[in-house]
Every structure is written in C-alpha cells, then in structure tokens.
Design an enzyme around this catalytic site. Structure first.
Site, PDB file in Angstrom:
ATOM      1  N   GLN A   1       4.171 -30.837 -29.596  1.00 26.27           N
ATOM      2  CA  GLN A   1       2.961 -30.943 -30.413  1.00 26.27           C
ATOM      3  C   GLN A   1       1.883 -31.783 -29.743  1.00 26.27           C
ATOM      4  O   GLN A   1       2.157 -32.643 -28.912  1.00 26.27           O
ATOM      5  CB  GLN A   1       3.275 -31.556 -31.783  1.00 26.27           C
ATOM      6  CG  GLN A   1       3.820 -32.968 -31.719  1.00 26.27           C
ATOM      7  CD  GLN A   1       4.072 -33.555 -33.093  1.00 26.27           C
ATOM      8  OE1 GLN A   1       3.304 -34.399 -33.569  1.00 26.27           O
ATOM      9  NE2 GLN A   1       5.153 -33.136 -33.730  1.00 26.27           N
TER      10      GLN A   1
ATOM     11  N   ARG B   1      -6.671 -35.644 -35.733  1.00 25.70           N
ATOM     12  CA  ARG B   1      -7.014 -35.853 -37.138  1.00 25.70           C
ATOM     13  C   ARG B   1      -8.213 -34.982 -37.507  1.00 25.70           C
ATOM     14  O   ARG B   1      -9.142 -34.830 -36.708  1.00 25.70           O
ATOM     15  CB  ARG B   1      -7.330 -37.327 -37.397  1.00 25.70           C
ATOM     16  CG  ARG B   1      -6.153 -38.257 -37.109  1.00 25.70           C
ATOM     17  CD  ARG B   1      -6.540 -39.726 -37.267  1.00 25.70           C
ATOM     18  NE  ARG B   1      -5.405 -40.605 -37.037  1.00 25.70           N
ATOM     19  CZ  ARG B   1      -5.058 -41.121 -35.862  1.00 25.70           C
ATOM     20  NH1 ARG B   1      -5.790 -40.839 -34.794  1.00 25.70           N
ATOM     21  NH2 ARG B   1      -4.013 -41.906 -35.751  1.00 25.70           N
TER      22      ARG B   1
ATOM     23  N   GLU C   1      -0.904 -30.103 -34.181  1.00 23.02           N
ATOM     24  CA  GLU C   1      -0.697 -30.765 -35.467  1.00 23.02           C
ATOM     25  C   GLU C   1      -2.047 -31.271 -35.974  1.00 23.02           C
ATOM     26  O   GLU C   1      -2.669 -32.151 -35.364  1.00 23.02           O
ATOM     27  CB  GLU C   1       0.282 -31.932 -35.333  1.00 23.02           C
ATOM     28  CG  GLU C   1       0.497 -32.689 -36.646  1.00 23.02           C
ATOM     29  CD  GLU C   1       1.372 -33.922 -36.486  1.00 23.02           C
ATOM     30  OE1 GLU C   1       1.520 -34.676 -37.458  1.00 23.02           O
ATOM     31  OE2 GLU C   1       1.889 -34.155 -35.359  1.00 23.02           O
TER      32      GLU C   1
ATOM     33  N   ASN D   1      -6.073 -36.911 -43.645  1.00 21.31           N
ATOM     34  CA  ASN D   1      -5.978 -38.058 -44.540  1.00 21.31           C
ATOM     35  C   ASN D   1      -6.783 -37.751 -45.792  1.00 21.31           C
ATOM     36  O   ASN D   1      -8.000 -37.517 -45.718  1.00 21.31           O
ATOM     37  CB  ASN D   1      -6.495 -39.329 -43.847  1.00 21.31           C
ATOM     38  CG  ASN D   1      -5.539 -39.814 -42.773  1.00 21.31           C
ATOM     39  OD1 ASN D   1      -4.366 -40.014 -43.038  1.00 21.31           O
ATOM     40  ND2 ASN D   1      -6.035 -39.974 -41.561  1.00 21.31           N
TER      41      ASN D   1
ATOM     42  N   HIS E   1      -9.920 -32.758 -24.426  1.00 23.63           N
ATOM     43  CA  HIS E   1     -10.105 -31.508 -25.139  1.00 23.63           C
ATOM     44  C   HIS E   1      -8.772 -30.804 -25.362  1.00 23.63           C
ATOM     45  O   HIS E   1      -7.758 -31.135 -24.739  1.00 23.63           O
ATOM     46  CB  HIS E   1     -11.042 -30.566 -24.376  1.00 23.63           C
ATOM     47  CG  HIS E   1     -10.543 -30.192 -23.008  1.00 23.63           C
ATOM     48  ND1 HIS E   1     -11.021 -30.789 -21.863  1.00 23.63           N
ATOM     49  CD2 HIS E   1      -9.610 -29.295 -22.588  1.00 23.63           C
ATOM     50  CE1 HIS E   1     -10.409 -30.270 -20.806  1.00 23.63           C
ATOM     51  NE2 HIS E   1      -9.535 -29.352 -21.219  1.00 23.63           N
TER      52      HIS E   1
ATOM     53  N   GLU F   1     -11.846 -25.946 -24.891  1.00 25.58           N
ATOM     54  CA  GLU F   1     -12.173 -25.190 -23.684  1.00 25.58           C
ATOM     55  C   GLU F   1     -11.648 -23.760 -23.800  1.00 25.58           C
ATOM     56  O   GLU F   1     -10.569 -23.526 -24.373  1.00 25.58           O
ATOM     57  CB  GLU F   1     -11.567 -25.872 -22.459  1.00 25.58           C
ATOM     58  CG  GLU F   1     -11.994 -25.245 -21.136  1.00 25.58           C
ATOM     59  CD  GLU F   1     -11.437 -25.968 -19.919  1.00 25.58           C
ATOM     60  OE1 GLU F   1     -11.938 -25.701 -18.806  1.00 25.58           O
ATOM     61  OE2 GLU F   1     -10.514 -26.801 -20.077  1.00 25.58           O
TER      62      GLU F   1
END
Length: 406
Positions: A92, A96, A162, A166, A189, A235
C-alpha cells in the site's frame, strides 16, 4: 493504518487549483459503487524473467488469483517466470483525502481503480478506502468492508492506494492536506501508466481533470502530470501495450531521499525490494524498485533493457517505488525531508508491507538499528507496526493472511 488517525488542519500555502467548482464528469456516479472484479485471494505473483516465458494469462492468474485466467489472452506471452515471493511484499501507499466522494470518483471512475476494501472507525473518527488496479475483464464480487474483502486485502500481492478520510474534513473550506512538492517535501507523486499518454491526456482534459504538465510541456516530453481532488500530483507515464491490462495501471509512488547509499540498501536488504532501473542526470538521480520473487533475472538497471522492463512491469499491474535523489543533499548534515506526517505538511502518510510475522520482522529491524514510530504492541491497534526508513518515512508492517479485524 495507525497514521490515518492523524488529522490535519487546513494548509493555506498550497495551490488552490482544485478549490474551485471544477469537477470531473465521472463524479456523478455514486461514490461507493464497486467495480465488477472477481475474488482475488491469496496466491503469490509470478515474476519477470528474461529467460522464463509463460503465457501472460498465467502471470496475471498468479498475481490476481487463478480466476484471472479466463479473461487473459492465451496468445499473448510475457517475460514472466516462477519463484517464491520475498517475505516482505509492498502492499500500500497511503495519502490523506478531504472528501471521499470526490477522491473515490477520481481514482475509481477516472483512473480505473477498483475499491477492493474499506474500513470505518467511528470511535477514532476516520475511514480507509483501498483502491487497486486489476486486470481488465475480471469481476470483483466481494463487498468492501466485508470479512471476505478484508481477507483479500491482507493476502493480495498487488499494491493498493490507501485513501484515508478523517471525518469532518469534507465540510471544511478550502484545501485541507499538503500535497507535497514544496521546499524539503519528501513525497512527490503517484503515477498511472497507459499505452498512449497523448490520447489519454486529451481524454482527461476533456473530462475536466486539471493538469500540472501536459505531455509536450517542459523538458521531459511524453509524460504528463494531473492533479487529484486534493492537489496531489498524479503522473501519467507510458507502458508496454497489453490487451489484458486495464486502461490505466497504478505505476509509481515517488519519494525523495537524502542519501541513496543509505536508502537503497534499506529497501533492498530489509524490505526485500529489487532495483529494476536507475537514471542519472546532472543534478538528480532516480532509482526504481519493485517487489519481485527471489531469483528474478532483472536486466542491468543502468542498461538499455531497464526502461522496457519497467514498462512491462506496469503492463502487468506491478508498480514501482521511485526514489528520487537530488544531488548534494547527502552532504548537508542539517537536511531533512518532511515525511508528510507533521503539521503543517500532513498529506502523504506511509507505504506499507505485508509479512508473515510482524513481531519477527520488527525484531529483525530493531536488531539492525532501525527506528520505530510504533512497535507491534504499542497503542490501541496490536499486531501492526510502523518502522522508519533512513529519511523518516513511515513503513507500516502488517501480518499477511490475517482476518483484518483490528
């Protein structure tokens, strides 16, 4: 996963390109719709070898489950071999996000990822969404958030994105997270690969996706950069044509490193990755690493065969960890990259790996002098850990094959 609980206040310094009312045409679809892909639990992927050649459908079947065979072209062949995977497998890359409806629409409907699993932790105020590039034509019938989807997530040999939400950030005004690419930022990136960067860029622009760089802009031709809903750079790179691959395949996570003489051995010796390509320029160098089975015959990373080898990896849904070294940083004792987990530059969170035994893997790293953010029994979530690489990036360590009930 632990780093997902870290909330972020609004960053006023990042570009506000995505703060206007510009949206993607595809975002009108329901945010949590799942793509049709078959259950893909368990088997270890085959590896790329310059000598061992098997039908391409067998390669995909090993990486994504035996059911992949029925959708793969039997006439195609690939530079694939057989062999055991290392104990550490990259699983992973976490970023956020402010608003899951917008981010899921982008990564699912625009970039073609499948939502393979999700977690909701109302007691801690956050949710996780795991996106993955899967072979074209498969059906994924597992319900994200179900026990079966959890088992798949922690058994896959592919790499997921992932997306960490929040709760409440979606109602805040303006940008919430720092997308990187400012002074001393470490995260650069994500990347997706396609067969025709120019054609895909035209389609992305027609769909309203904002661009950082079009294919013919700047010094480096034939590649593009777009913005995701949070302003992270994505990208668009070229890959080997493959009728069995989806239109876009998750291709890269880029991190800047201070000293490759420390970072490369860390990822090779401790995390079992293989250097598959190096590119050296006057003021910076790029190192491309992948999780491949032991015994894989990889072309000389500095030779002419490295670039097509990497493009073939992309076509097989095998992404690359791109480590970027800006020359001279290794000589500055005061230089430190921001790792994405400290205000006011929270955005990127970590990369994560599956291992057979979290405790044994953590003990081995500790014995080698590796620093930890969280040991397996620290905090409320037992049995998972966070180590730190030489630049302080968080490396999540999760048990392979678990039921996923944290």
């Amino acid at each position: 996963m632990l780093s997902s609980v870290l909330r972020s206040s609004r960053i006023s310094t990042r570009p506000t390109i995505l703060s206007q009312a510009r949206t993607w045409k595809a975002s009108a679809t329901p945010a949590l719709r799942t793509s049709p892909v078959t259950p893909l639990v368990g088997s270890r992927p085959l590896h790329l070898s310059s000598r061992s050649r098997v039908p391409r459908e067998l390669a995909f079947a090993s990486l994504f489950g035996r059911s992949a065979r029925k959708v793969m072209s039997t006439s195609a062949s690939a530079i694939m071999g057989t062999g055991p995977m290392p104990n550490w497998t990259w699983q992973q890359s976490m970023i956020r996000i402010k608003d899951p409806e917008k981010s899921l629409a982008f990564y699912r409907d625009v970039m073609g990822c499948t939502l393979v699993d999700k977690y909701d932790f109302p007691q801690w105020g956050f949710s996780l969404y795991f996106m993955q590039s899967l072979p074209k034509g498969q059906e994924y019938t597992l319900e994200p958030g179900s026990d079966e989807a959890h088992k798949y997530l922690w058994s896959t040999n592919g790499v997921t994105i992932e997306l960490t939400h929040n709760h409440g950030t979606e109602t805040q005004e303006g940008p919430v997270y720092h997308p990187g690419n400012q002074e001393k930022d470490g995260f650069g990136h994500l990347a997706f690969a396609c067969e025709d960067v120019y054609k895909c860029s035209e389609e992305l622009e027609a769909a309203g996706v904002p661009f950082k760089k079009r294919p013919d802009e700047g010094r480096m031709k034939g590649l593009a950069f777009v913005y995701d809903p949070d302003g992270y750079w994505v990208e668009i790179v070229e890959r080997t044509p493959n009728p069995d691959a989806p239109k876009y395949t998750f291709a890269q996570t880029m991190l800047r490193v201070k000293d490759p003489k420390k970072s490369i051995p860390f990822y090779k010796e401790h995390l079992g990755m293989t250097v598959v390509r190096e590119s050296h320029f006057s003021d910076f160098s790029l190192y491309f690493l992948a999780t491949l089975p032991a015994g894989t015959e990889v072309p000389d990373p500095t030779g002419d065969g490295a670039k097509p080898f990497v493009r073939e990896l992309y076509s097989q849904c095998v992404p690359i960890l791109e480590l970027t070294h800006n020359h001279g940083t290794e000589n500055d004792p005061e230089f430190v990259h921001d790792n994405g987990n400290v205000e006011p530059k929270r955005g990127f969170g970590h990369i994560g790996y599956l291992v057979d035994d979290v405790y044994a893997a953590s003990d081995a790293l500790l014995a080698a002098g590796v620093e930890f953010q969280k040991k397996p029994d620290d905090g409320g979530m037992k049995g998972l850990a966070f180590a730190k690489d030489p630049d302080g990036y968080w490396i999540e360590i999760v048990k392979r094959g678990q039921d996923g009930k944290f």
